[in-house]
Write an enzyme that holds these catalytic residues in place. Structure first.
Site, PDB file in Angstrom:
ATOM      1  N   LYS A  16       2.333  12.186  -7.761  1.00 33.86           N
ATOM      2  CA  LYS A  16       3.436  10.783  -7.895  1.00 33.86           C
ATOM      3  C   LYS A  16       3.332  10.833 -10.263  1.00 33.86           C
ATOM      4  O   LYS A  16       1.992  10.549  -9.954  1.00 33.86           O
ATOM      5  CB  LYS A  16       2.974   9.465  -6.990  1.00 33.86           C
ATOM      6  CG  LYS A  16       3.823   8.648  -7.526  1.00 33.86           C
ATOM      7  CD  LYS A  16       3.404   7.369  -5.847  1.00 33.86           C
ATOM      8  CE  LYS A  16       4.011   6.342  -5.810  1.00 33.86           C
ATOM      9  NZ  LYS A  16       3.353   5.726  -4.757  1.00 33.86           N
ATOM     10  N   THR A  54      -0.083   1.645  -0.471  1.00 36.45           N
ATOM     11  CA  THR A  54      -0.495  -0.362  -0.794  1.00 36.45           C
ATOM     12  C   THR A  54      -0.637  -0.542   0.584  1.00 36.45           C
ATOM     13  O   THR A  54      -1.011  -0.394   1.099  1.00 36.45           O
ATOM     14  CB  THR A  54      -0.636  -0.621  -2.016  1.00 36.45           C
ATOM     15  OG1 THR A  54      -0.417  -0.070  -3.189  1.00 36.45           O
ATOM     16  CG2 THR A  54      -0.952  -2.294  -2.135  1.00 36.45           C
ATOM     17  N   SER A  55       1.279  -0.545   0.852  1.00 33.51           N
ATOM     18  CA  SER A  55       0.908  -1.202   2.390  1.00 33.51           C
ATOM     19  C   SER A  55       2.185   0.172   2.440  1.00 33.51           C
ATOM     20  O   SER A  55       3.670  -0.656   2.627  1.00 33.51           O
ATOM     21  CB  SER A  55       1.416  -2.298   1.944  1.00 33.51           C
ATOM     22  OG  SER A  55       1.800  -2.921   3.421  1.00 33.51           O
ATOM     23  N   SER A  93       7.424   3.572  -1.818  1.00 34.77           N
ATOM     24  CA  SER A  93       7.179   4.756  -3.402  1.00 34.77           C
ATOM     25  C   SER A  93       7.234   5.468  -3.840  1.00 34.77           C
ATOM     26  O   SER A  93       7.611   6.396  -5.291  1.00 34.77           O
ATOM     27  CB  SER A  93       6.514   3.299  -4.384  1.00 34.77           C
ATOM     28  OG  SER A  93       5.013   3.756  -4.036  1.00 34.77           O
ATOM     29  N   SER A 122       3.173   3.361   1.657  1.00 39.07           N
ATOM     30  CA  SER A 122       3.861   4.254   0.519  1.00 39.07           C
ATOM     31  C   SER A 122       4.056   5.456   1.229  1.00 39.07           C
ATOM     32  O   SER A 122       4.598   5.930   0.129  1.00 39.07           O
ATOM     33  CB  SER A 122       3.758   3.863  -0.973  1.00 39.07           C
ATOM     34  OG  SER A 122       4.659   2.334  -0.901  1.00 39.07           O
TER      35      SER A 122
END
Length: 624
Positions: free
Chosen positions: A127, A231-232, A210, A234
């Site tokens: 990423k 993070t939440s 993301s 992704s």
């Protein structure tokens, strides 16, 4: 004619960075190409290799061992596949210009009997928020960081290199990990630098999350695996929409050092693959303590040795396992769009029961207050991002735009038309800058403590304890909220896909398709901290009994396969190139004679312009 953009930065292979139509896909500057109907002495027969969107690490280990495949050929095939479909999917932002050179070194090591591990010579995408010390940018999708260099690379990258993996390139991502704009102002997977990532299963499919490019690239075989961050949601959300596997590890199992942060208290780094076993291979390589990330010091493993997660892949992993279904954490999110998912979810529970698991229905979370933990999470993430971003900027060796704070970043973004402001707003940043509290403030800490309680004893751990469960199972769309705030692990695997009569649903901005026929969805296994072995065991057993991934195919998929690459044994390459333009049905054959070294040099040229291509044509006719 199909066109790709071009990047003039750091000698990168151009993909989608700028909208300049300078390089045509299929142009003859990649002389290892063979038309699908061509044959070359020494190349492997077409029946030998599995398709690259199905191939696994175990398959590659076999091919490498019997000498029918080299890492150089594998890298070449992936590069071709990227060039073939990236103009549609935008999943890959940059290709590492040194990938072929690295592959050649790893091939030489293999010949000499030095195998670093199961990832030896395996190309992996990462990423675009994970820093690398090479010629790749690390931008988080923003032009603000194009050309910036770092003082050290991310620890997970160093671990991958040590394991023998080839960093193939950077996967496109949602800009700043979707932490810039309100939902109605932007879209999952969009970034100024990388463009809009699309899923491969429906035209203009919303890729979700993301780590969107990471998931899409793996789903159509542009790399064997990729690395994402969560993070939440992704990792797990893009993985499910890509019909794949994603592991969101326990907070502290993998290092976040030199990963552009959102929240030190929630961020994790994990693998995204097509199979559970491949994800286990990659997780084994990147897990472990790191002196640059104090959270990894909490790992409970003896002698600092992380588990071999591949050994957890057990076909009988469901037998005797107590699986809880927290209905109150699922029902909150149900609507007319989730009915096909829930139908397949209920069928999946029967599969698990038939495999020997005990299903405890209504193993509910003691408390599930979505509005409350969302408010707290907003405070934690807002304050952590401001502090974490400034910390990351301190580790830039070269900072071309002099950005040192969120205020600087906001000013750059609003002033650079390529960032598409105000059409894509900076609502999240404006909110963060208006709070006037720090990540170390009592308000931020209280919000974090409250969420830990809701995620642990009032959430996942509370349900596990109260009902004597080993694992909780939820549809992926409902799985990630509590593990995010509590730092707990998730494994998502394919569950099904929307049927043909599914009505289309657009995202809030109206630019991508969120729900439509053929779009996949997943099922997730959630557990206690450090329970990855158990989750992998159960997920693998379910995957092997269902093989859902094989039931749904992407609408966009590369045709180039390993048998289309000439298997080069010497230092010279002589082959007939077929360049087929399918729309016109014409075929041109060009004879190229060039040294293998020249191929790599062509790949790493700083800019691919038409004039440069003419120069290359002249050079390839001479001795280089």
């Amino acid at each position: 004619m199909k066109w790709l953009g071009v990047s003039l930065f750091l000698g990168l292979i151009p993909l989608v960075s700028l909208d300049l139509p300078l390089l045509a896909v299929g142009a003859p500057e990649r002389p290892w190409l063979l038309d699908a109907s061509s044959t070359v002495a020494g190349s492997a027969p077409s029946s030998h290799f599995l398709p690259l969107d199905e191939i696994t690490i175990d398959d590659l280990i076999h091919y490498f061992a019997d000498g029918t495949l080299t890492s150089v050929d594998l890298v070449r095939a992936y590069i071709e596949r990227i060039f073939e479909v990236n103009h549609v999917l935008h999943a890959v932002g940059e290709i590492n210009p040194d990938a072929l050179s690295i592959a050649r070194i790893l091939d030489a090591e293999r010949v000499q009997g030095h195998i670093r591990g199961p990832l030896h010579g395996v190309p992996i995408l990462v990423k675009d928020n994970i820093a690398t010390l090479d010629k790749l940018n690390n931008t988080a999708g923003s032009f603000a960081l194009v050309g910036a260099t770092v003082t050290r690379e991310a620890t997970v990258i160093t671990k991958l290199r040590s394991a023998g993996a080839i960093i193939l390139g950077k996967a496109t991502m949602g800009e700043w990990a979707q932490c810039r704009s309100r939902k109605a102002s932007s879209s999952h997977g969009w970034s100024a630098y990388g463009g809009q990532v699309y899923g491969a299963y429906y035209p203009q499919q919303d890729p979700s999350g993301s780590s969107s490019g990471s998931a899409v690239a793996v789903s159509v075989g542009l790399a064997l695996a990729s690395i994402g961050t969560e993070t939440s949601g992704s990792i797990v959300n893009p993985s499910e929409k890509g019909n794949g596997v994603g592991i969101k590890p326990t907070l502290g199992l993998t290092s976040r050092s030199m990963v552009i942060p959102i929240s030190l208290r929630q961020d994790t780094v994990g693998p995204m693959t097509r199979t559970v076993k491949d994800a286990a291979y990659v997780l084994s390589a990147i897990a472990g303590p790191d002196k640059f990330d104090n959270w990894t010091s909490a790992q409970p493993f003896r002698h600092g040795s992380t588990p071999d997660y591949v050994k957890a892949c057990d076909f009988f992993g469901l037998k005797g396992v107590r699986i809880g279904i927290p209905r109150n954490g699922i029902d909150y999110f149900l609507d007319e769009r989730t009915k096909p998912i829930m139908d397949d979810f209920e069928n999946a529970l029967q599969v698990m029961s038939n495999a020997g698991a005990t299903i405890i229905d209504k193993a509910n979370f003691p408390v599930f207050d979505f509005p409350a933990f969302s408010r707290n999470a907003s405070i934690v993430l807002d304050t952590d991002f401001v502090a974490g971003l400034a910390e990351y900027f301190l580790h830039l060796d070269h900072n071309p735009f002099g950005i040192h704070s969120l205020e600087d970043l906001a000013a750059f973004t609003k002033g650079d038309p390529r960032e598409e402001y105000p059409d894509r707003d900076t609502y999240v940043w404006d909110r963060e800058l208006s709070r006037n509290i720090s990540s170390g403030s009592s308000e931020s800490f209280r919000a974090y403590e409250a969420n830990l309680k809701m995620g642990l004893e009032e959430g996942v751990v509370g349900a596990l304890d109260r009902y004597g469960c080993d694992v909780l199972v939820l549809p992926t769309f409902a799985s990630f909220h509590l593990p995010a705030i509590a730092g707990l692990p998730i494994v998502t695997v394919p569950l099904g896909y929307y049927p043909a009569d599914t009505p289309l649903v657009m995202n809030l901005k109206g630019t991508t398709v969120s729900v439509a026929p053929n779009i996949p969805f997943g099922i997730s296994f959630v557990g206690r901290a450090w329970s990855e072995e158990k989750l992998i065991s159960v997920a693998y057993a379910f995957e092997q009994r269902t093989m859902v991934r094989q039931r749904v195919k992407p609408l966009v998929s590369p045709k180039f396969e390993l048998q289309n690459v000439a298997h080069v044994q010497g230092i010279r390459l002589e082959s007939t190139l077929g360049n087929t333009t399918s729309r016109q049905g014409s075929q041109k054959t060009i004879l190229h004679r060039a040294r293998s070294q020249m191929m790599d040099r062509v790949l790493s040229l700083r800019s691919w312009t038409l004039s440069l291509l003419e120069t290359i044509d002249i050079v390839t006719r001479s001795t280089w």
